[in-house]
Design a protein around this motif. Structure first.
Motif, PDB file in Angstrom:
ATOM      1  N   GLY A  17      -3.384  11.295  -3.130  1.00 28.77           N
ATOM      2  CA  GLY A  17      -2.433  10.213  -2.878  1.00 28.77           C
ATOM      3  C   GLY A  17      -3.080   8.863  -2.689  1.00 28.77           C
ATOM      4  O   GLY A  17      -2.820   8.175  -1.709  1.00 28.77           O
ATOM      5  N   TYR A  18      -3.973   8.498  -3.611  1.00 31.81           N
ATOM      6  CA  TYR A  18      -4.575   7.174  -3.527  1.00 31.81           C
ATOM      7  C   TYR A  18      -4.803   6.620  -4.924  1.00 31.81           C
ATOM      8  O   TYR A  18      -4.737   7.337  -5.917  1.00 31.81           O
ATOM      9  CB  TYR A  18      -5.897   7.194  -2.747  1.00 31.81           C
ATOM     10  CG  TYR A  18      -7.111   7.601  -3.550  1.00 31.81           C
ATOM     11  CD1 TYR A  18      -7.992   6.636  -4.053  1.00 31.81           C
ATOM     12  CD2 TYR A  18      -7.391   8.930  -3.816  1.00 31.81           C
ATOM     13  CE1 TYR A  18      -9.107   7.002  -4.796  1.00 31.81           C
ATOM     14  CE2 TYR A  18      -8.497   9.300  -4.547  1.00 31.81           C
ATOM     15  CZ  TYR A  18      -9.348   8.341  -5.038  1.00 31.81           C
ATOM     16  OH  TYR A  18     -10.437   8.696  -5.774  1.00 31.81           O
ATOM     17  N   SER A  19      -5.066   5.323  -4.991  1.00 27.54           N
ATOM     18  CA  SER A  19      -5.415   4.645  -6.233  1.00 27.54           C
ATOM     19  C   SER A  19      -6.776   3.998  -6.058  1.00 27.54           C
ATOM     20  O   SER A  19      -7.152   3.615  -4.952  1.00 27.54           O
ATOM     21  CB  SER A  19      -4.392   3.551  -6.564  1.00 27.54           C
ATOM     22  OG  SER A  19      -3.137   4.116  -6.825  1.00 27.54           O
ATOM     23  N   ARG A  20      -7.527   3.858  -7.131  1.00 28.18           N
ATOM     24  CA  ARG A  20      -8.805   3.141  -7.062  1.00 28.18           C
ATOM     25  C   ARG A  20      -8.559   1.737  -6.551  1.00 28.18           C
ATOM     26  O   ARG A  20      -9.312   1.204  -5.755  1.00 28.18           O
ATOM     27  CB  ARG A  20      -9.466   3.109  -8.448  1.00 28.18           C
ATOM     28  CG  ARG A  20     -10.656   2.195  -8.580  1.00 28.18           C
ATOM     29  CD  ARG A  20     -11.831   2.500  -7.662  1.00 28.18           C
ATOM     30  NE  ARG A  20     -12.165   3.897  -7.646  1.00 28.18           N
ATOM     31  CZ  ARG A  20     -12.559   4.562  -6.549  1.00 28.18           C
ATOM     32  NH1 ARG A  20     -12.703   3.947  -5.399  1.00 28.18           N
ATOM     33  NH2 ARG A  20     -12.834   5.846  -6.607  1.00 28.18           N
ATOM     34  N   ALA A  21      -7.473   1.128  -7.046  1.00 27.41           N
ATOM     35  CA  ALA A  21      -7.113  -0.214  -6.570  1.00 27.41           C
ATOM     36  C   ALA A  21      -5.605  -0.384  -6.656  1.00 27.41           C
ATOM     37  O   ALA A  21      -4.945   0.258  -7.468  1.00 27.41           O
ATOM     38  CB  ALA A  21      -7.811  -1.283  -7.406  1.00 27.41           C
ATOM     39  N   VAL A  22      -5.111  -1.256  -5.815  1.00 32.18           N
ATOM     40  CA  VAL A  22      -3.705  -1.657  -5.854  1.00 32.18           C
ATOM     41  C   VAL A  22      -3.688  -3.167  -6.022  1.00 32.18           C
ATOM     42  O   VAL A  22      -4.317  -3.891  -5.240  1.00 32.18           O
ATOM     43  CB  VAL A  22      -2.949  -1.252  -4.562  1.00 32.18           C
ATOM     44  CG1 VAL A  22      -1.527  -1.794  -4.588  1.00 32.18           C
ATOM     45  CG2 VAL A  22      -2.965   0.262  -4.393  1.00 32.18           C
ATOM     46  N   ILE A  23      -2.973  -3.615  -7.050  1.00 31.63           N
ATOM     47  CA  ILE A  23      -2.801  -5.040  -7.293  1.00 31.63           C
ATOM     48  C   ILE A  23      -1.413  -5.391  -6.783  1.00 31.63           C
ATOM     49  O   ILE A  23      -0.422  -4.781  -7.167  1.00 31.63           O
ATOM     50  CB  ILE A  23      -2.895  -5.381  -8.804  1.00 31.63           C
ATOM     51  CG1 ILE A  23      -4.158  -4.782  -9.428  1.00 31.63           C
ATOM     52  CG2 ILE A  23      -2.783  -6.884  -9.020  1.00 31.63           C
ATOM     53  CD1 ILE A  23      -5.455  -5.211  -8.806  1.00 31.63           C
ATOM     54  N   ASP A  24      -1.346  -6.362  -5.900  1.00 31.65           N
ATOM     55  CA  ASP A  24      -0.068  -6.789  -5.336  1.00 31.65           C
ATOM     56  C   ASP A  24      -0.076  -8.311  -5.288  1.00 31.65           C
ATOM     57  O   ASP A  24      -0.723  -8.914  -4.430  1.00 31.65           O
ATOM     58  CB  ASP A  24       0.124  -6.189  -3.946  1.00 31.65           C
ATOM     59  CG  ASP A  24       1.558  -6.305  -3.454  1.00 31.65           C
ATOM     60  OD1 ASP A  24       2.321  -7.127  -4.002  1.00 31.65           O
ATOM     61  OD2 ASP A  24       1.917  -5.576  -2.518  1.00 31.65           O
TER      62      ASP A  24
END
Length: 129
Positions: A17-24
């Motif tokens: 349940g994770y991402s390498r990166a989150v762009i927000d």
């Protein structure tokens, strides 16, 4: 701009349940990144190589999200032994010496696997031109 997830393609990302990166919006949040070499699919034994690999993976995630390493504003470093600090910081200086983000280093008792000596997480903010 909507929220965007950057993935390495690892099945672990979904199961954990994770991402390498989150762009927000104007921010990129890059997850803790260890020194795994995705080219050779190995973990080098030395902290210098692991630190370089961390930054290589981080740079790729940032680039995919439309960011540059110069956009990094915050970094957190985790090392598993205080004796690794100088070698790790030498790599940080090579990579971020001009960017100089706000940073914290923690010496921790261990990471997810015993061969992991360093983990790096960063936050980046897109710079206005």
């Amino acid at each position: 701009m909507s929220r965007r997830l950057i993935s390495t393609g690892s099945p672990l990302e979904k199961s954990v349940g994770y991402s390498r990166a989150v762009i927000d919006g104007e921010f990129a949040f890059v997850a803790g990144t260890t020194g795994y070499d995705y080219t050779t699919m190995t973990m080098p034994s030395d902290v210098t190589s692991q630190s370089r690999n961390c930054f290589k993976t981080i740079a790729a995630a940032l680039q995919e999200g439309g960011f540059e390493m110069a956009d990094i504003v915050r970094a957190t470093y985790y090392v598993t032994d205080a004796s690794y600090i100088d070698a790790h910081f030498a790599v940080c200086g090579e990579v971020l010496g001009d960017t100089r983000p706000a940073a914290t280093l923690l010496v921790v008792s261990g990471l997810a696997r015993p061969e992991m000596k360093v983990e790096i997480e960063v936050t980046a903010k897109r710079r206005s031109i």
